[in-house]
Design a protein around this motif. Structure first.
Motif, PDB file in Angstrom:
ATOM      1  N   ALA A 138       0.835  -1.199   0.000  1.00  0.00           N
ATOM      2  CA  ALA A 138       0.000   0.000   0.000  1.00  0.00           C
ATOM      3  C   ALA A 138       0.867   1.246   0.000  1.00  0.00           C
ATOM      4  N   VAL A 139       0.534   2.200  -0.869  1.00  0.00           N
ATOM      5  CA  VAL A 139       1.306   3.442  -0.932  1.00  0.00           C
ATOM      6  C   VAL A 139       1.195   4.231   0.368  1.00  0.00           C
ATOM      7  N   SER A 140       0.126   3.995   1.125  1.00  0.00           N
ATOM      8  CA  SER A 140      -0.041   4.707   2.381  1.00  0.00           C
ATOM      9  C   SER A 140       1.079   4.363   3.371  1.00  0.00           C
ATOM     10  N   GLY A 141       1.728   3.225   3.175  1.00  0.00           N
ATOM     11  CA  GLY A 141       2.805   2.811   4.064  1.00  0.00           C
ATOM     12  C   GLY A 141       4.188   2.988   3.467  1.00  0.00           C
ATOM     13  N   LEU A 142       4.286   3.687   2.374  1.00  0.00           N
ATOM     14  CA  LEU A 142       5.552   3.871   1.667  1.00  0.00           C
ATOM     15  C   LEU A 142       5.890   5.343   1.542  1.00  0.00           C
ATOM     16  N   GLY A 143       7.172   5.635   1.545  1.00  0.00           N
ATOM     17  CA  GLY A 143       7.622   6.949   1.128  1.00  0.00           C
ATOM     18  C   GLY A 143       7.681   6.953  -0.388  1.00  0.00           C
ATOM     19  N   MET A 144       7.054   7.927  -1.006  1.00  0.00           N
ATOM     20  CA  MET A 144       6.958   7.962  -2.467  1.00  0.00           C
ATOM     21  C   MET A 144       7.684   9.193  -3.000  1.00  0.00           C
ATOM     22  N   GLY A 145       8.340   9.025  -4.128  1.00  0.00           N
ATOM     23  CA  GLY A 145       9.054  10.141  -4.721  1.00  0.00           C
ATOM     24  C   GLY A 145       8.906  10.183  -6.230  1.00  0.00           C
ATOM     25  N   TRP A 146       9.120  11.352  -6.774  1.00  0.00           N
ATOM     26  CA  TRP A 146       9.193  11.545  -8.225  1.00  0.00           C
ATOM     27  C   TRP A 146      10.565  12.129  -8.550  1.00  0.00           C
ATOM     28  N   PHE A 147      11.158  11.586  -9.579  1.00  0.00           N
ATOM     29  CA  PHE A 147      12.448  12.051 -10.069  1.00  0.00           C
ATOM     30  C   PHE A 147      12.341  12.235 -11.576  1.00  0.00           C
ATOM     31  N   ARG A 148      13.303  12.938 -12.145  1.00  0.00           N
ATOM     32  CA  ARG A 148      13.321  13.085 -13.600  1.00  0.00           C
ATOM     33  C   ARG A 148      14.738  13.009 -14.109  1.00  0.00           C
ATOM     34  N   HIS A 149      14.850  12.619 -15.351  1.00  0.00           N
ATOM     35  CA  HIS A 149      16.170  12.437 -15.951  1.00  0.00           C
ATOM     36  C   HIS A 149      16.169  12.920 -17.381  1.00  0.00           C
ATOM     37  N   VAL A 150      17.186  13.697 -17.688  1.00  0.00           N
ATOM     38  CA  VAL A 150      17.462  14.138 -19.047  1.00  0.00           C
ATOM     39  C   VAL A 150      18.764  13.484 -19.482  1.00  0.00           C
ATOM     40  N   PRO A 151      18.794  12.869 -20.643  1.00  0.00           N
ATOM     41  CA  PRO A 151      20.038  12.214 -21.097  1.00  0.00           C
ATOM     42  C   PRO A 151      21.218  13.166 -21.031  1.00  0.00           C
ATOM     43  N   GLY A 152      22.307  12.669 -20.462  1.00  0.00           N
ATOM     44  CA  GLY A 152      23.511  13.476 -20.340  1.00  0.00           C
ATOM     45  C   GLY A 152      23.583  14.263 -19.046  1.00  0.00           C
ATOM     46  N   LYS A 153      22.507  14.208 -18.257  1.00  0.00           N
ATOM     47  CA  LYS A 153      22.487  14.907 -16.979  1.00  0.00           C
ATOM     48  C   LYS A 153      22.222  13.918 -15.844  1.00  0.00           C
ATOM     49  N   GLU A 154      22.482  14.380 -14.625  1.00  0.00           N
ATOM     50  CA  GLU A 154      22.189  13.569 -13.443  1.00  0.00           C
ATOM     51  C   GLU A 154      20.676  13.472 -13.246  1.00  0.00           C
ATOM     52  N   ARG A 155      20.260  12.340 -12.667  1.00  0.00           N
ATOM     53  CA  ARG A 155      18.854  12.230 -12.282  1.00  0.00           C
ATOM     54  C   ARG A 155      18.554  13.264 -11.212  1.00  0.00           C
ATOM     55  N   GLU A 156      17.398  13.890 -11.306  1.00  0.00           N
ATOM     56  CA  GLU A 156      17.060  15.021 -10.451  1.00  0.00           C
ATOM     57  C   GLU A 156      15.831  14.703  -9.592  1.00  0.00           C
ATOM     58  N   PHE A 157      15.937  15.006  -8.308  1.00  0.00           N
ATOM     59  CA  PHE A 157      14.790  14.891  -7.421  1.00  0.00           C
ATOM     60  C   PHE A 157      13.743  15.934  -7.809  1.00  0.00           C
ATOM     61  N   VAL A 158      12.476  15.541  -7.789  1.00  0.00           N
ATOM     62  CA  VAL A 158      11.387  16.452  -8.112  1.00  0.00           C
ATOM     63  C   VAL A 158      10.495  16.695  -6.893  1.00  0.00           C
ATOM     64  N   ALA A 159       9.996  15.610  -6.302  1.00  0.00           N
ATOM     65  CA  ALA A 159       9.056  15.754  -5.179  1.00  0.00           C
ATOM     66  C   ALA A 159       9.012  14.456  -4.385  1.00  0.00           C
ATOM     67  N   ARG A 160       8.617  14.552  -3.126  1.00  0.00           N
ATOM     68  CA  ARG A 160       8.417  13.353  -2.318  1.00  0.00           C
ATOM     69  C   ARG A 160       7.297  13.570  -1.320  1.00  0.00           C
ATOM     70  N   ALA A 161       6.695  12.453  -0.952  1.00  0.00           N
ATOM     71  CA  ALA A 161       5.674  12.430   0.092  1.00  0.00           C
ATOM     72  C   ALA A 161       6.134  11.413   1.119  1.00  0.00           C
ATOM     73  N   SER A 162       6.288  11.847   2.343  1.00  0.00           N
ATOM     74  CA  SER A 162       6.855  10.993   3.385  1.00  0.00           C
ATOM     75  C   SER A 162       5.873   9.915   3.794  1.00  0.00           C
ATOM     76  N   ARG A 163       6.439   8.817   4.293  1.00  0.00           N
ATOM     77  CA  ARG A 163       5.627   7.704   4.785  1.00  0.00           C
ATOM     78  C   ARG A 163       4.924   8.103   6.060  1.00  0.00           C
ATOM     79  N   SER A 164       3.700   7.691   6.203  1.00  0.00           N
ATOM     80  CA  SER A 164       2.869   7.892   7.395  1.00  0.00           C
ATOM     81  C   SER A 164       2.478   9.342   7.610  1.00  0.00           C
ATOM     82  N   VAL A 165       3.468  10.202   7.808  1.00  0.00           N
ATOM     83  CA  VAL A 165       3.154  11.605   8.066  1.00  0.00           C
ATOM     84  C   VAL A 165       2.922  12.313   6.736  1.00  0.00           C
ATOM     85  N   GLU A 166       1.898  13.091   6.665  1.00  0.00           N
ATOM     86  CA  GLU A 166       1.578  13.747   5.406  1.00  0.00           C
ATOM     87  C   GLU A 166       2.434  14.990   5.221  1.00  0.00           C
TER      88      GLU A 166
END
Length: 119
Positions: free
Chosen positions: A28-56
Motif C-alpha cells: 500500500a502506498v499509504s505505508g511507503l515513502g513515495m518520490g518523483w524524479f526526472r532524468h534528461v540524457p547526459g544529466k544527473e537524475r534530479e529529485f522532483v518531489a516526495r511524500a513521506s511515509r505515514s506523516v503527510e
C-alpha cells in the motif's frame, strides 16, 4: 516486492499542465515513502518531489515548487504528480520511486514516462 507503473506523460505546450500517475502493487502506498524524479540524457537524475511515509509531509525541488503537487490516492493505491505552468526545461523522463524507510535510498522504481514541453 513493489511494482510501480507510471502513466500520464506526453507532449504539452509551455504553460500547460499534465498529471502523472504512479500505480503501485505489492504494498500500500499509504505505508511507503513515495518520490518523483526526472532524468534528461547526459544529466544527473534530479529529485522532483516526495511524500513521506505515514506523516503527510511533502517536499519539492526549488525548480518545481509552487508549480508541481504530489498527492496520494490511497483508495486506488496510486500517487500523482500534478504539473502546472510547465516549462521547456521540465522536459524529461519522469520516474516514480518508493521506499519503506523515512530516509535513505528508494528501493523500487518505475519504468518512467516521457514528458515533453514545447516552447
Amino acid at each position: 516486492q513493489v511494482q510501480l507503473v507510471e502513466s500520464g506523460g506526453g507532449l504539452v505546450q509551455a504553460g500547460g499542465s499534465l498529471r502523472l500517475s504512479c500505480a503501485a502493487s505489492g504494498r500500500a502506498v499509504s505505508g511507503l515513502g513515495m518520490g518523483w524524479f526526472r532524468h534528461v540524457p547526459g544529466k544527473e537524475r534530479e529529485f522532483v518531489a516526495r511524500a513521506s511515509r505515514s506523516v503527510e509531509s511533502t517536499a519539492y525541488a526549488d525548480s518545481v515548487k509552487g508549480r508541481f503537487t504530489i498527492s496520494r490516492d490511497n483508495a486506488n493505491n496510486t500517487v500523482h504528480l500534478q504539473m502546472n505552468s510547465l516549462k521547456p526545461e521540465d522536459t524529461a523522463v519522469y520516474y516514480c520511486a518508493a521506499r519503506v524507510l523515512t530516509f535513505g535510498a528508494y528501493s523500487w522504481w518505475g519504468q518512467g514516462t516521457q514528458v515533453t514541453v514545447s516552447s
